[in-house]
Design a protein around this motif. Structure first.
Motif, PDB file in Angstrom:
ATOM      1  N   ALA A  36       0.827  -1.201   0.000  1.00 32.03           N
ATOM      2  CA  ALA A  36       0.000   0.000   0.000  1.00 32.03           C
ATOM      3  C   ALA A  36       0.867   1.258   0.000  1.00 32.03           C
ATOM      4  O   ALA A  36       0.564   2.229  -0.704  1.00 32.03           O
ATOM      5  CB  ALA A  36      -0.937  -0.003   1.207  1.00 32.03           C
ATOM      6  N   GLY A  37       1.952   1.237   0.770  1.00 29.89           N
ATOM      7  CA  GLY A  37       2.857   2.379   0.807  1.00 29.89           C
ATOM      8  C   GLY A  37       3.530   2.625  -0.529  1.00 29.89           C
ATOM      9  O   GLY A  37       3.649   3.766  -0.981  1.00 29.89           O
ATOM     10  N   ARG A  38       3.973   1.548  -1.179  1.00 27.51           N
ATOM     11  CA  ARG A  38       4.591   1.691  -2.505  1.00 27.51           C
ATOM     12  C   ARG A  38       3.580   2.218  -3.525  1.00 27.51           C
ATOM     13  O   ARG A  38       3.909   3.067  -4.357  1.00 27.51           O
ATOM     14  CB  ARG A  38       5.186   0.366  -2.967  1.00 27.51           C
ATOM     15  N   ALA A  39       2.347   1.735  -3.450  1.00 26.49           N
ATOM     16  CA  ALA A  39       1.308   2.207  -4.377  1.00 26.49           C
ATOM     17  C   ALA A  39       1.026   3.684  -4.150  1.00 26.49           C
ATOM     18  O   ALA A  39       0.894   4.456  -5.103  1.00 26.49           O
ATOM     19  CB  ALA A  39       0.029   1.381  -4.201  1.00 26.49           C
ATOM     20  N   ALA A  40       0.952   4.093  -2.894  1.00 28.68           N
ATOM     21  CA  ALA A  40       0.703   5.508  -2.591  1.00 28.68           C
ATOM     22  C   ALA A  40       1.866   6.368  -3.074  1.00 28.68           C
ATOM     23  O   ALA A  40       1.663   7.438  -3.656  1.00 28.68           O
ATOM     24  CB  ALA A  40       0.477   5.687  -1.091  1.00 28.68           C
ATOM     25  N   ALA A  41       3.088   5.910  -2.844  1.00 27.88           N
ATOM     26  CA  ALA A  41       4.269   6.669  -3.271  1.00 27.88           C
ATOM     27  C   ALA A  41       4.322   6.801  -4.790  1.00 27.88           C
ATOM     28  O   ALA A  41       4.798   7.807  -5.313  1.00 27.88           O
ATOM     29  CB  ALA A  41       5.540   6.002  -2.751  1.00 27.88           C
ATOM     30  N   ALA A  42       3.812   5.805  -5.492  1.00 28.38           N
ATOM     31  CA  ALA A  42       3.802   5.838  -6.965  1.00 28.38           C
ATOM     32  C   ALA A  42       2.594   6.578  -7.519  1.00 28.38           C
ATOM     33  O   ALA A  42       2.426   6.707  -8.725  1.00 28.38           O
ATOM     34  CB  ALA A  42       3.826   4.409  -7.510  1.00 28.38           C
TER      35      ALA A  42
END
Length: 101
Positions: A36-42
Motif C-alpha cells: 500500500a505504501g509503494r502504491a501511494a508513493a507511486a
C-alpha cells in the motif's frame, strides 16, 4: 539491504481490520502495508474525493448510454437528461480544476 522498523499506533478495531484484510489477501500485515505504501508513493492510490467523482462519471456515462438505447424517449426528456449530465460533468471538472493555475 537491512530493513528498518516503523512504529505507529492503531485502535484495536483498526488493527483487526488490517489483520483480516491481510489474511484475506494471503499475506502478512507488513507486506500488505508495504504494498500500500509503494502504491501511494507511486501515485496509484486515488483520494476518496476522486473515487467518488469517478463513480459519478460512470453514472453519467451509464445515463447517456441508456438514453441512446431508448429510442422511444421523447425529445424533451432527452434534452433534460443531456443537460443534467453535462451539469454533473461540469461540477466534477470544476472540483478538480479549482486549484489548477
Amino acid at each position: 539491504m537491512q530493513s528498518e522498523l516503523i512504529k505507529f499506533r492503531l485502535r484495536p478495531e483498526e488493527k483487526q481490520l488490517l489483520t483480516e484484510a491481510a489474511e484475506r489477501a494471503g499475506m502478512t500485515v507488513s507486506e500488505m502495508l508495504r504494498r500500500a505504501g509503494r502504491a501511494a508513493a507511486a501515485g496509484r492510490i486515488a483520494p476518496r474525493a476522486a473515487l467518488t467523482d469517478f463513480a459519478l462519471i460512470r453514472t453519467a456515462a451509464n445515463r447517456l448510454a441508456s438514453l441512446a438505447d431508448a429510442p422511444e424517449t421523447d425529445a424533451a426528456a432527452i434534452t433534460a437528461c443531456i443537460k443534467a449530465t453535462a451539469e454533473d460533468l461540469r461540477a466534477i471538472a470544476a472540483r478538480h480544476l479549482a486549484n489548477v493555475r
